[in-house]
Enzyme design. Sequence first.
Site, mmCIF file in Angstrom:
data_model
loop_
_atom_site.group_PDB
_atom_site.id
_atom_site.type_symbol
_atom_site.label_atom_id
_atom_site.label_comp_id
_atom_site.label_asym_id
_atom_site.label_seq_id
_atom_site.Cartn_x
_atom_site.Cartn_y
_atom_site.Cartn_z
ATOM 1 N N ASP A 58 102.242 124.282 -7.155
ATOM 2 C CA ASP A 58 102.639 124.832 -8.449
ATOM 3 C C ASP A 58 101.731 125.978 -8.875
ATOM 4 O O ASP A 58 100.625 126.152 -8.362
ATOM 5 C CB ASP A 58 102.622 123.745 -9.523
ATOM 6 C CG ASP A 58 101.230 123.181 -9.795
ATOM 7 O OD1 ASP A 58 100.494 122.931 -8.813
ATOM 8 O OD2 ASP A 58 100.883 122.993 -10.972
ATOM 9 N N GLU B 218 99.388 120.336 -9.996
ATOM 10 C CA GLU B 218 97.937 120.363 -10.175
ATOM 11 C C GLU B 218 97.555 121.097 -11.448
ATOM 12 O O GLU B 218 96.607 120.711 -12.142
ATOM 13 C CB GLU B 218 97.279 121.028 -8.959
ATOM 14 C CG GLU B 218 95.756 120.907 -8.923
ATOM 15 C CD GLU B 218 95.023 122.050 -9.625
ATOM 16 O OE1 GLU B 218 93.785 121.973 -9.777
ATOM 17 O OE2 GLU B 218 95.684 123.026 -10.052
#
Length: 404
Positions: free
Chosen positions: A79, A174
């Site tokens: 991400d 994350e």
Amino acid sequence: MNITDRFLQYVSHCTTSDENTGLTPSTPGQMEFAKVLHDELIAIGLQDVDLDSNGYLMATLPANSPQAKPTIGFIAHMDTSPDASGKHVQPRIVHAYDGQDILLNAEENIVLETAKYPEILNYRGQDIIVTNGKTLLGADDKAGLAQIVTACEYLIAHPEIQHGTIRIGFTPDEEIGCGADHFDVKKFGADFAYTMDGGAVGELEFENFNAAAAKITVHGVNVHPGYGYHKMQNSMRIAYQLAVMLPRWETPEHTQDYEGFYHLTSMEGTVEQTVLTYIIRDHDRARFESRKRELEHLVRKVNREYGEGTCEIAIRDQYYNMREKIEPVMYVVDLAKQAMIEAGVTPQVKPIRGGTDGARLSFEGLPCPNIFAGGENFHSRFEYLPIPSLEKGMEVILKIVQLA
């Protein structure tokens, strides 16, 4: 595929995470990208390639060394930060950077200024990947992904390089603090690992902030303002009063190195209700706990003035300083330092003013220091990635598996 082309391909995927969906992964783009990576890992020859329903992708490069070697993991996240748009990223390579300001977008006069970002002067003469000034680049952490995949592809193409078993782990979310939520350490099966998620070339980190998130809800009383005398309680004004009680110098813009802070990340409200969202950070565990108590104290103070229940607070710990878990196995840090030296990189050991998946994984039994991915100005429209830094990260991975 060379590492630069791979990175440029990766950033074309929009994988911005979103802490408000309650899903894992939090956005569909992450799973779409994970499926692309899944097929790529199979295509380059990795084994045990597995993508689970939560978007966690794992794979194995089997050992080819006749000697017993540890199983080493390399981890990166898929991400990108919601702090800046990750949609329709348009990267551009500035060849042989000349040390001048870089015009990112002529139409909107968006300029990467050396006066504001002087670190870029360290990369004179290098090829640098920049954005068009409208989105982040995504080097955090697609540079780490590219380094890991390209290193594995290189090892497969060069079986003369002896290494132990290598485990690959790619995580979602994350950037919103959830990257380790569903990471199966036992299934991963590594003796130790490294997150390829640091910043500038040479960064090596084994200590990070202790981190918590705080949500403060202020309840007000709304009546017609013409008749508000001794009746109205404006929740926005009360919230502001609480916010300014915190030390103004203990904020991100006034702290560095080991200094902790309170960071007001959002403030939304009306007369009737206002919500303040904070993150709390400190490397020292005792000071970290003290910061949480201070916020609770201020809430009680406001309630004494305006009435019980005016202010409510909920604090949630996010992760802790992995130093206490790494120090007993410092050989994993020493291994990374030696690998950097042999790759021609000067190690820059420093505390992380943030967190990585590795912080939580270290507390779950997987020692996991953090190594540079190579980018600068993460989470920003002015993010950039020197190509030699990207390449050096891959070289460090290759050195680690040979030296282990």
